[in-house]
Write an enzyme that holds these catalytic residues in place. Structure first.
Site, PDB file in Angstrom:
ATOM      1  N   ASP A   1       1.044  -8.804   0.978  1.00 31.23           N
ATOM      2  CA  ASP A   1       0.518  -8.526  -0.367  1.00 31.23           C
ATOM      3  C   ASP A   1       1.002  -9.574  -1.368  1.00 31.23           C
ATOM      4  O   ASP A   1       2.077 -10.152  -1.205  1.00 31.23           O
ATOM      5  CB  ASP A   1       0.978  -7.122  -0.796  1.00 31.23           C
ATOM      6  CG  ASP A   1       0.131  -6.568  -1.935  1.00 31.23           C
ATOM      7  OD1 ASP A   1      -0.938  -7.137  -2.235  1.00 31.23           O
ATOM      8  OD2 ASP A   1       0.554  -5.556  -2.532  1.00 31.23           O
ATOM      9  N   HIS A  43      -5.271 -16.498  -1.300  1.00 34.21           N
ATOM     10  CA  HIS A  43      -5.639 -16.095   0.069  1.00 34.21           C
ATOM     11  C   HIS A  43      -5.550 -17.291   1.020  1.00 34.21           C
ATOM     12  O   HIS A  43      -5.056 -17.175   2.136  1.00 34.21           O
ATOM     13  CB  HIS A  43      -7.064 -15.516   0.096  1.00 34.21           C
ATOM     14  CG  HIS A  43      -7.219 -14.247  -0.695  1.00 34.21           C
ATOM     15  ND1 HIS A  43      -6.316 -13.206  -0.614  1.00 34.21           N
ATOM     16  CD2 HIS A  43      -8.171 -13.834  -1.570  1.00 34.21           C
ATOM     17  CE1 HIS A  43      -6.707 -12.225  -1.414  1.00 34.21           C
ATOM     18  NE2 HIS A  43      -7.827 -12.578  -2.013  1.00 34.21           N
ATOM     19  N   GLU A  65     -10.270   0.020   1.975  1.00 32.88           N
ATOM     20  CA  GLU A  65     -10.393   0.089   0.511  1.00 32.88           C
ATOM     21  C   GLU A  65     -10.674  -1.293  -0.086  1.00 32.88           C
ATOM     22  O   GLU A  65     -11.426  -1.403  -1.048  1.00 32.88           O
ATOM     23  CB  GLU A  65      -9.127   0.684  -0.115  1.00 32.88           C
ATOM     24  CG  GLU A  65      -8.932   2.177   0.122  1.00 32.88           C
ATOM     25  CD  GLU A  65      -8.353   2.516   1.496  1.00 32.88           C
ATOM     26  OE1 GLU A  65      -7.843   1.620   2.195  1.00 32.88           O
ATOM     27  OE2 GLU A  65      -8.420   3.711   1.882  1.00 32.88           O
ATOM     28  N   ASN A  66     -10.072  -2.338   0.495  1.00 33.03           N
ATOM     29  CA  ASN A  66     -10.335  -3.690  -0.019  1.00 33.03           C
ATOM     30  C   ASN A  66     -11.832  -3.990   0.033  1.00 33.03           C
ATOM     31  O   ASN A  66     -12.398  -4.555  -0.899  1.00 33.03           O
ATOM     32  CB  ASN A  66      -9.598  -4.761   0.798  1.00 33.03           C
ATOM     33  CG  ASN A  66      -8.091  -4.748   0.639  1.00 33.03           C
ATOM     34  OD1 ASN A  66      -7.365  -5.129   1.556  1.00 33.03           O
ATOM     35  ND2 ASN A  66      -7.585  -4.311  -0.513  1.00 33.03           N
ATOM     36  N   ARG A  88       6.917  -5.279   3.497  1.00 33.78           N
ATOM     37  CA  ARG A  88       5.874  -5.436   2.484  1.00 33.78           C
ATOM     38  C   ARG A  88       6.336  -6.486   1.486  1.00 33.78           C
ATOM     39  O   ARG A  88       7.441  -6.405   0.939  1.00 33.78           O
ATOM     40  CB  ARG A  88       5.554  -4.130   1.760  1.00 33.78           C
ATOM     41  CG  ARG A  88       4.392  -4.342   0.760  1.00 33.78           C
ATOM     42  CD  ARG A  88       3.710  -3.078   0.332  1.00 33.78           C
ATOM     43  NE  ARG A  88       2.544  -3.393  -0.497  1.00 33.78           N
ATOM     44  CZ  ARG A  88       1.492  -2.613  -0.660  1.00 33.78           C
ATOM     45  NH1 ARG A  88       1.441  -1.460  -0.046  1.00 33.78           N
ATOM     46  NH2 ARG A  88       0.485  -2.988  -1.429  1.00 33.78           N
ATOM     47  N   ARG A  91       4.804   0.890  -1.514  1.00 35.99           N
ATOM     48  CA  ARG A  91       3.882   1.887  -0.957  1.00 35.99           C
ATOM     49  C   ARG A  91       3.282   1.369   0.347  1.00 35.99           C
ATOM     50  O   ARG A  91       3.341   0.182   0.654  1.00 35.99           O
ATOM     51  CB  ARG A  91       2.776   2.228  -1.953  1.00 35.99           C
ATOM     52  CG  ARG A  91       2.009   1.039  -2.481  1.00 35.99           C
ATOM     53  CD  ARG A  91       0.865   1.447  -3.421  1.00 35.99           C
ATOM     54  NE  ARG A  91       0.308   0.272  -4.053  1.00 35.99           N
ATOM     55  CZ  ARG A  91       0.678  -0.192  -5.263  1.00 35.99           C
ATOM     56  NH1 ARG A  91       1.580   0.456  -5.976  1.00 35.99           N
ATOM     57  NH2 ARG A  91       0.133  -1.283  -5.755  1.00 35.99           N
ATOM     58  N   LEU A  92       2.694   2.325   1.095  1.00 39.88           N
ATOM     59  CA  LEU A  92       2.138   1.977   2.407  1.00 39.88           C
ATOM     60  C   LEU A  92       0.660   1.629   2.345  1.00 39.88           C
ATOM     61  O   LEU A  92       0.114   1.038   3.291  1.00 39.88           O
ATOM     62  CB  LEU A  92       2.367   3.117   3.409  1.00 39.88           C
ATOM     63  CG  LEU A  92       3.832   3.345   3.802  1.00 39.88           C
ATOM     64  CD1 LEU A  92       3.973   4.536   4.724  1.00 39.88           C
ATOM     65  CD2 LEU A  92       4.416   2.094   4.477  1.00 39.88           C
ATOM     66  N   GLU A 122      11.828   1.244   9.858  1.00 45.71           N
ATOM     67  CA  GLU A 122      12.674   0.806   8.742  1.00 45.71           C
ATOM     68  C   GLU A 122      11.783   0.033   7.772  1.00 45.71           C
ATOM     69  O   GLU A 122      10.987  -0.814   8.198  1.00 45.71           O
ATOM     70  CB  GLU A 122      13.807  -0.096   9.246  1.00 45.71           C
ATOM     71  CG  GLU A 122      14.797   0.603  10.150  1.00 45.71           C
ATOM     72  CD  GLU A 122      15.497   1.776   9.467  1.00 45.71           C
ATOM     73  OE1 GLU A 122      15.829   1.645   8.264  1.00 45.71           O
ATOM     74  OE2 GLU A 122      15.712   2.804  10.135  1.00 45.71           O
TER      75      GLU A 122
HETATM   76  C1  IPE Z   1      -2.662  -3.621   0.953  1.00 43.55           C
HETATM   77  O1  IPE Z   1      -2.690  -4.405  -0.178  1.00 43.55           O
HETATM   78  C2  IPE Z   1      -3.696  -4.088   1.928  1.00 43.55           C
HETATM   79  C3  IPE Z   1      -3.424  -5.373   2.537  1.00 43.55           C
HETATM   80  C4  IPE Z   1      -2.352  -6.092   2.383  1.00 43.55           C
HETATM   81  C5  IPE Z   1      -4.459  -5.852   3.398  1.00 43.55           C
HETATM   82  P1  IPE Z   1      -3.494  -3.969  -1.474  1.00 43.55           P
HETATM   83  O2  IPE Z   1      -3.253  -4.991  -2.508  1.00 43.55           O
HETATM   84  O3  IPE Z   1      -4.912  -3.696  -1.118  1.00 43.55           O
HETATM   85  O4  IPE Z   1      -2.800  -2.570  -1.838  1.00 43.55           O
HETATM   86  P2  IPE Z   1      -2.688  -1.792  -3.208  1.00 43.55           P
HETATM   87  O5  IPE Z   1      -4.087  -1.715  -3.783  1.00 43.55           O
HETATM   88  O6  IPE Z   1      -1.782  -2.576  -4.100  1.00 43.55           O
HETATM   89  O7  IPE Z   1      -2.114  -0.465  -2.829  1.00 43.55           O
HETATM   90  C1  IPE Z   2      -3.115  -9.368  -0.299  1.00 34.55           C
HETATM   91  O1  IPE Z   2      -3.074  -9.944  -1.551  1.00 34.55           O
HETATM   92  C2  IPE Z   2      -4.345  -9.766   0.496  1.00 34.55           C
HETATM   93  C3  IPE Z   2      -5.357  -8.697   0.610  1.00 34.55           C
HETATM   94  C4  IPE Z   2      -5.190  -7.462   0.262  1.00 34.55           C
HETATM   95  C5  IPE Z   2      -6.645  -9.092   1.187  1.00 34.55           C
HETATM   96  P1  IPE Z   2      -3.818  -9.306  -2.795  1.00 34.55           P
HETATM   97  O2  IPE Z   2      -5.201  -9.877  -2.857  1.00 34.55           O
HETATM   98  O3  IPE Z   2      -3.757  -7.825  -2.756  1.00 34.55           O
HETATM   99  O4  IPE Z   2      -2.956  -9.879  -3.987  1.00 34.55           O
HETATM  100  P2  IPE Z   2      -2.440  -9.111  -5.285  1.00 34.55           P
HETATM  101  O5  IPE Z   2      -1.804  -7.844  -4.840  1.00 34.55           O
HETATM  102  O6  IPE Z   2      -3.656  -8.864  -6.116  1.00 34.55           O
HETATM  103  O7  IPE Z   2      -1.488 -10.051  -5.925  1.00 34.55           O
HETATM  104 MG    MG Z   3      -2.436  -6.473  -3.476  1.00 37.12          MG
END
Ligand code: IPE
Ligand code: IPE
Ligand code: MG
Length: 267
Positions: free
Chosen positions: A34, A51, A81-82, A207, A213-214, A226
């Site tokens: 993340d 990315h 969800e993404n 993470r 969070r998960l 862990e």
């Molecule tokens: C979790 O990250 C999903 C991935 C790393 C693929 P998100 O950025 O989507 O999670 P939230 O929205 O902060 O919970």
């Molecule tokens: C994680 O980075 C990658 C995916 C979830 C695809 P994010 O795109 O969630 O980056 P932030 O959390 O917005 O910084």
């Molecule tokens: Mg994110």
């Protein structure tokens, strides 16, 4: 650990590794990658730049994990969800990036004896993406080292729903629903129907970007993992950070609900 593989680590990685207990490495590391968007924002770049840079972090983490002898690494790349909640342009970019990544990375996987697997509702991804995914998986299928699983269009709740539906279907094919009522569904049965049935439960989940969070990742499988959260954003994370997380893991006392540390692996 083979000397040849450790020889591939950087000086700094070897230094951190020298403080680790080689006999107590995690069996399965799961990573919530993340912070790509925030990494880009800090540099006044578009989110997609984060990315792109994240792919380099994947390479570093995967090769370091493989070279120190971690049996399984599972990376959360895109959640269900993404797909639903992000702008179409970002989702389309992520698809293209995935195809490019897989095409260019197969030689790295083969050099490092890494076998590729996927979990998630893969059949919902665009066909051209699925084709490249299948090609990359086949191209690494002979490798005998680390299993690297990419979670794509993955959601833990969908995985559980898929598992329960598969259990009902199996029962229906095997004497109808009456049979299901009589059959005790235990934890082992559920585990067998998850996408991860061939993997041990992760013993360490990492993470990045400080979020605690998960986010719908491996909810069943992480029951006793862990948890290691670092403020480092995913594009800045690398093999050294992975080894630091493992060092932290080795300091934990794993009790599994009991009173003394259990030396053997839980899964
Ligand atoms: C979790 O990250 C999903 C991935 C790393 C693929 P998100 O950025 O989507 O999670 P939230 O929205 O902060 O919970
Ligand atoms: C994680 O980075 C990658 C995916 C979830 C695809 P994010 O795109 O969630 O980056 P932030 O959390 O917005 O910084
Ligand atoms: Mg994110």
């Amino acid at each position: 650990m083979r000397t040849k593989d450790i020889g591939r680590l950087s000086h700094k990685e070897r230094e951190i590794l020298s403080h680790l207990d080689a006999k107590r490495l995690p069996h399965h590391i799961a990573v919530i990658m993340d912070g790509n968007g925030r990494w880009a924002k800090k540099r006044h770049l578009p989110r997609i730049a984060g990315h792109k840079r994240g792919v380099e972090a994947v390479r570093s983490v995967a090769t370091t994990a493989a070279n120190i002898g971690i049996p399984s690494l599972t990376l959360y790349a895109f959640s269900v969800e993404n797909w639903k909640r992000r702008p179409k342009t970002e989702v389309t970019f992520l698809m293209t990036l995935l195809k490019t990544y897989l095409k260019q990375e197969v030689s790295t996987f083969n050099d490092n004896n890494i076998r590729l697997e996927y979990i998630g509702r893969i059949h919902e991804l665009p066909l051209d993406v699925q084709q490249v995914m299948n090609w990359a998986k086949d191209a690494t299928s002979q490798n005998t080292g680390m299993v690297m699983t990419l979670a794509l269009n993955y959601g833990s709740r969908s995985e559980l729903a898929d598992a329960f539906n598969a259990i009902v279907e199996a029962a229906a094919n095997n004497g109808g629903l009456e049979h299901l009522r009589k059959k005790a569904i235990d934890e082992e049965t559920i585990g067998k129907y998850l996408y991860t049935s061939h993997l041990p439960d992760p013993d360490l989940v990492i993470r990045t970007s400080g979020e605690m969070r998960l986010s719908n990742f491996l909810l069943w499988q992480l029951a006793y993992a862990e948890i290691y959260v670092t403020e480092t954003l995913w594009p800045d994370f690398d093999g050294k950070h992975l080894l630091t997380a493992i060092a932290d893991f080795q300091k934990r006392e794993r009790r599994f609900g009991g009173l003394v540390e259990k030396a053997e692996h839980s899964a």
